[in-house]
Write a protein that holds these residues in place. Structure first.
Motif, PDB file in Angstrom:
ATOM      1  N   GLU A 356       0.706  -1.135  -0.173  1.00 19.27           N
ATOM      2  CA  GLU A 356       0.155  -0.001  -0.015  1.00 19.27           C
ATOM      3  C   GLU A 356       0.937   1.100  -0.066  1.00 19.27           C
ATOM      4  OE1 GLU A 356      -3.272   0.281  -0.348  1.00 19.27           O
ATOM      5  OE2 GLU A 356      -3.375  -2.032  -0.315  1.00 19.27           O
ATOM      6  N   LEU A 357       1.987   1.017   0.749  1.00 20.35           N
ATOM      7  CA  LEU A 357       2.872   2.581   0.842  1.00 20.35           C
ATOM      8  C   LEU A 357       3.758   2.578  -0.333  1.00 20.35           C
ATOM      9  CD1 LEU A 357       3.766   4.895   2.579  1.00 20.35           C
ATOM     10  CD2 LEU A 357       5.080   3.389   3.793  1.00 20.35           C
ATOM     11  N   GLU A 358       4.432   1.283  -0.715  1.00 21.14           N
ATOM     12  CA  GLU A 358       5.797   1.620  -1.338  1.00 21.14           C
ATOM     13  C   GLU A 358       5.223   1.410  -2.947  1.00 21.14           C
ATOM     14  OE1 GLU A 358       9.464   0.289   0.517  1.00 21.14           O
ATOM     15  OE2 GLU A 358       8.049  -1.466   0.833  1.00 21.14           O
ATOM     16  N   HIS A 359       4.106   1.011  -3.150  1.00 22.34           N
ATOM     17  CA  HIS A 359       3.573   0.754  -4.653  1.00 22.34           C
ATOM     18  C   HIS A 359       3.140   1.847  -5.277  1.00 22.34           C
ATOM     19  CE1 HIS A 359       4.016  -3.643  -5.092  1.00 22.34           C
ATOM     20  NE2 HIS A 359       5.225  -3.451  -4.551  1.00 22.34           N
ATOM     21  N   ALA A 360       3.074   2.968  -4.464  1.00 22.60           N
ATOM     22  CA  ALA A 360       2.507   4.372  -5.081  1.00 22.60           C
ATOM     23  C   ALA A 360       3.427   5.505  -4.801  1.00 22.60           C
ATOM     24  CB  ALA A 360       0.837   4.331  -4.771  1.00 22.60           C
ATOM     25  N   ASP A 361       3.920   6.256  -5.722  1.00 25.13           N
ATOM     26  CA  ASP A 361       4.723   7.210  -5.311  1.00 25.13           C
ATOM     27  C   ASP A 361       4.005   8.487  -4.393  1.00 25.13           C
ATOM     28  OD1 ASP A 361       7.026   6.028  -6.338  1.00 25.13           O
ATOM     29  OD2 ASP A 361       7.124   7.053  -8.228  1.00 25.13           O
ATOM     30  N   GLU A 362       2.762   8.468  -4.789  1.00 27.42           N
ATOM     31  CA  GLU A 362       1.860   9.674  -4.106  1.00 27.42           C
ATOM     32  C   GLU A 362       1.634   9.233  -2.796  1.00 27.42           C
ATOM     33  OE1 GLU A 362       1.369   7.793  -7.036  1.00 27.42           O
ATOM     34  OE2 GLU A 362      -0.694   8.161  -7.383  1.00 27.42           O
ATOM     35  N   ASN A 363       1.480   8.019  -2.327  1.00 23.80           N
ATOM     36  CA  ASN A 363       1.715   7.791  -0.903  1.00 23.80           C
ATOM     37  C   ASN A 363       2.868   7.991  -0.383  1.00 23.80           C
ATOM     38  OD1 ASN A 363      -1.103   6.812  -1.210  1.00 23.80           O
ATOM     39  ND2 ASN A 363      -0.845   4.570  -1.518  1.00 23.80           N
ATOM     40  N   ILE A 364       4.039   7.548  -0.768  1.00 25.50           N
ATOM     41  CA  ILE A 364       5.113   7.902   0.066  1.00 25.50           C
ATOM     42  C   ILE A 364       5.494   9.355   0.124  1.00 25.50           C
ATOM     43  CG2 ILE A 364       7.860   7.676  -0.584  1.00 25.50           C
ATOM     44  CD1 ILE A 364       7.477   5.016  -2.161  1.00 25.50           C
ATOM     45  N   LEU A 365       5.036  10.147  -1.027  1.00 26.72           N
ATOM     46  CA  LEU A 365       5.316  11.535  -0.668  1.00 26.72           C
ATOM     47  C   LEU A 365       4.364  12.246   0.175  1.00 26.72           C
ATOM     48  CD1 LEU A 365       5.454  12.709  -4.621  1.00 26.72           C
ATOM     49  CD2 LEU A 365       7.240  12.555  -2.697  1.00 26.72           C
ATOM     50  N   ALA A 366       2.918  11.347   0.313  1.00 29.45           N
ATOM     51  CA  ALA A 366       1.770  12.009   1.430  1.00 29.45           C
ATOM     52  C   ALA A 366       2.485  11.602   2.835  1.00 29.45           C
ATOM     53  CB  ALA A 366       0.566  11.328   1.106  1.00 29.45           C
ATOM     54  N   PHE A 367       3.114  10.535   3.040  1.00 34.27           N
ATOM     55  CA  PHE A 367       3.555  10.028   4.219  1.00 34.27           C
ATOM     56  C   PHE A 367       4.675  10.999   4.765  1.00 34.27           C
ATOM     57  CE2 PHE A 367       5.498   6.490   6.785  1.00 34.27           C
ATOM     58  CZ  PHE A 367       4.729   6.904   7.885  1.00 34.27           C
ATOM     59  N   GLU A 368       5.540  11.289   3.842  1.00 40.52           N
ATOM     60  CA  GLU A 368       6.646  12.080   4.112  1.00 40.52           C
ATOM     61  C   GLU A 368       6.232  13.466   4.478  1.00 40.52           C
ATOM     62  OE1 GLU A 368      10.467  10.307   1.965  1.00 40.52           O
ATOM     63  OE2 GLU A 368       9.804  12.256   0.971  1.00 40.52           O
ATOM     64  N   LYS A 369       5.259  13.966   3.648  1.00 41.80           N
ATOM     65  CA  LYS A 369       4.604  15.299   4.098  1.00 41.80           C
ATOM     66  C   LYS A 369       3.968  15.471   5.245  1.00 41.80           C
ATOM     67  CE  LYS A 369       1.884  18.792   1.603  1.00 41.80           C
ATOM     68  NZ  LYS A 369       0.741  18.814   0.726  1.00 41.80           N
ATOM     69  N   ALA A 370       3.228  14.437   5.613  1.00 44.31           N
ATOM     70  CA  ALA A 370       2.541  14.415   6.875  1.00 44.31           C
ATOM     71  C   ALA A 370       3.550  14.496   7.920  1.00 44.31           C
ATOM     72  CB  ALA A 370       1.723  12.792   7.156  1.00 44.31           C
ATOM     73  N   LEU A 371       4.366  13.302   7.978  1.00 42.46           N
ATOM     74  CA  LEU A 371       5.670  13.212   8.793  1.00 42.46           C
ATOM     75  C   LEU A 371       6.489  14.536   9.093  1.00 42.46           C
ATOM     76  CD1 LEU A 371       7.313   9.973   8.006  1.00 42.46           C
ATOM     77  CD2 LEU A 371       5.940  10.323  10.105  1.00 42.46           C
ATOM     78  N   THR A 372       6.515  15.529   8.046  1.00 40.20           N
ATOM     79  CA  THR A 372       7.324  16.727   8.178  1.00 40.20           C
ATOM     80  C   THR A 372       6.349  17.817   8.666  1.00 40.20           C
ATOM     81  OG1 THR A 372       8.374  16.222   6.191  1.00 40.20           O
ATOM     82  CG2 THR A 372       8.559  18.274   6.819  1.00 40.20           C
ATOM     83  N   ASN A 373       5.047  17.883   8.250  1.00 37.00           N
ATOM     84  CA  ASN A 373       4.018  18.938   8.730  1.00 37.00           C
ATOM     85  C   ASN A 373       3.303  18.855  10.138  1.00 37.00           C
ATOM     86  OD1 ASN A 373       4.977  20.016   6.527  1.00 37.00           O
ATOM     87  ND2 ASN A 373       3.415  19.577   5.311  1.00 37.00           N
ATOM     88  N   HIS A 374       3.098  17.558  10.462  1.00 37.66           N
ATOM     89  CA  HIS A 374       2.154  17.461  11.573  1.00 37.66           C
ATOM     90  C   HIS A 374       2.972  17.339  12.977  1.00 37.66           C
ATOM     91  CE1 HIS A 374      -1.390  15.227   9.547  1.00 37.66           C
ATOM     92  NE2 HIS A 374      -0.786  16.294   8.545  1.00 37.66           N
ATOM     93  N   LYS A 375       2.578  18.114  13.843  1.00 33.92           N
ATOM     94  CA  LYS A 375       2.948  18.533  15.038  1.00 33.92           C
ATOM     95  C   LYS A 375       3.244  17.305  15.920  1.00 33.92           C
ATOM     96  CE  LYS A 375       2.228  23.260  16.023  1.00 33.92           C
ATOM     97  NZ  LYS A 375       1.056  24.068  15.873  1.00 33.92           N
TER      98      LYS A 375
END
Ligand code: SF4
Length: 389
Positions: A356-375
């Motif tokens: 689910e996570l690694e077979h879609a670049d969008e998901n990898i980017l979304a996860f990285e974004k959440a990890l960077t932005n969410h307090k």
């Protein structure tokens, strides 16, 4: 060209029709241009089928009910059977092998989204090492987009983390916390363009008192509510992603119902019982070994990719938080099955999570974004959550 591979790389063997999931189910496979050309030029009787079953505009194999049109009833590939392995597209030929290329360095890994790889990794007791081999051959010119000095610092840091994360004299959560702390401090050097200071940082973290400092600090910070908040946030982030299999969405909803719906006190009670069972049944060692293999996998796959985006800390967060969420899903599995999960249950969760996570670049980017932005994913909160048993 230098080749880098983990020491289990050559142990993989595909089990083809016996595979519980097959590689091409639920995943749109993009055909590389060279193979598209070969398929277009194919004049054999099978060529007609190739022509009709490829979406030429998208450059992908057509899918029916989430299955590749060439995947037959025996879960075998008709292209492979009709024309042989050499005619497969690059993705199909390679999978589950995965290549990351840096200037003069080719890193090769196995993807954990293959159930056999997940089983292989979780069955390992040996520590993971990287094997290096140099071969005389031309390298692709990546110099313009590549900072070699930064890459060597990332390589050094990855070696340090590989040692740290497999240092079994420390508890797994303690190792994960130190890795996060190190990457956090390293990110500051990257931001301030002080890469030359990374050697001193590494030396500082390798001292014995650094381990002790983190152990004491994490012990002071430990907080069950942080654990609850992070688990709940991760569940939410994964529910917002592009979902490959509808059953995965239902699973995430069940995890949420079982763990987070009734609030933090209920969650902490459940976790307390789980930890007590782990201790009384001698499960802790197995558990720590599984989580060690998982976190090391994610570090190996993603960490050096920071050479392209400068986000080393996010890569370590990615590895630790992926492992954290897999642990949460195993807690849910324990509650649903009313017993401590066996290795096969871990394998099933781990490979589906990776798919689910690694077979879609969008998901990898979304996860990285959440990890960077969410307090909620602040260093303080993550250390407090990891320290809580
Ligand atoms: S998922 Fe792995 S074991 Fe299954 S068919 Fe694909 S490569 Fe083989």
């Amino acid at each position: 060209m230098e080749y880098v591979r983990p020491n289990y790389f050559d142990q993989f063997r595909c089990i083809a029709q016996d595979c519980p999931d097959t590689c091409c189910a639920g995943w749109q496979i993009v055909i590389d241009e060279q193979t598209q050309q070969k398929y277009k030029e194919n004049k054999s009787p099978f060529g007609n089928r190739l022509y009709n079953e490829i979406d030429w505009q998208e450059g992908c194999f057509r899918q029916y009910a989430g299955r590749c049109s060439f995947l037959n009833e025996d879960n075998l590939c008709d292209i492979y059977q009709e024309m042989g392995e050499d005619t497969l597209c690059r993705t199909c030929k390679m999978y589950p092998r995965y290549v990351e290329e840096f200037a003069g360095v080719r890193e090769e890994f196995l993807c954990m989204s293959c159930p056999v790889v997940a089983d292989l990794l979780l069955g390992r007791k040996e520590k993971t090492k990287l094997l290096y081999e140099t071969k005389e051959e031309d390298t692709e010119d990546l110099e313009e987009v590549f900072d070699l000095f930064f890459y060597t610092k990332l390589e050094d840091s990855r070696d340090y983390m590989l040692d740290l994360l497999q240092n079994r004299s420390l508890s797994a959560r303690h190792r994960f916390g130190i890795a996060l702390g190190y990457a956090h401090d390293m990110q500051r050097r990257i931001r301030d363009e002080q890469l030359f200071e990374i050697d001193a940082l590494l030396a500082r973290y390798q001292k014995k008192n650094a381990l002790q400092f983190y152990e004491e600090k994490m012990q002071e910070m430990r907080n069950g509510r942080s654990r609850y908040k992070i688990g709940k946030a991760l569940n939410y982030v994964f529910l917002q992603m592009e979902i490959r299999q509808p059953s995965w969405k239902r699973w995430l909803e069940r995890v949420s119902d079982n763990l987070y719906k009734k609030g933090d006190e209920d969650y902490l009670e459940k976790r307390k019982k789980f930890i007590a069972d782990c201790k009384s049944e001698g499960y802790r060692e197995v558990y720590e070994l599984f989580t060690e293999q998982i976190v090391v996998y994610f570090i190996l796959h993603y960490y050096c990719g920071a050479v392209y985006d400068g986000r080393a800390y996010t890569k370590v967060k990615f590895a630790v938080m992926s492992t954290f969420f897999i642990e949460e899903m195993m807690l849910a599995t324990y509650l649903m099955g009313k017993k401590l999960p066996e290795k096969s249950a871990w394998v099933a969760i781990v490979y589906q999570f990776a798919r689910e996570l690694e077979h879609a670049d969008e998901n990898i980017l979304a996860f990285e974004k959440a990890l960077t932005n969410h307090k909620v994913f602040s260093l303080k909160n993550m250390l407090a959550a990891l320290a809580y048993d």
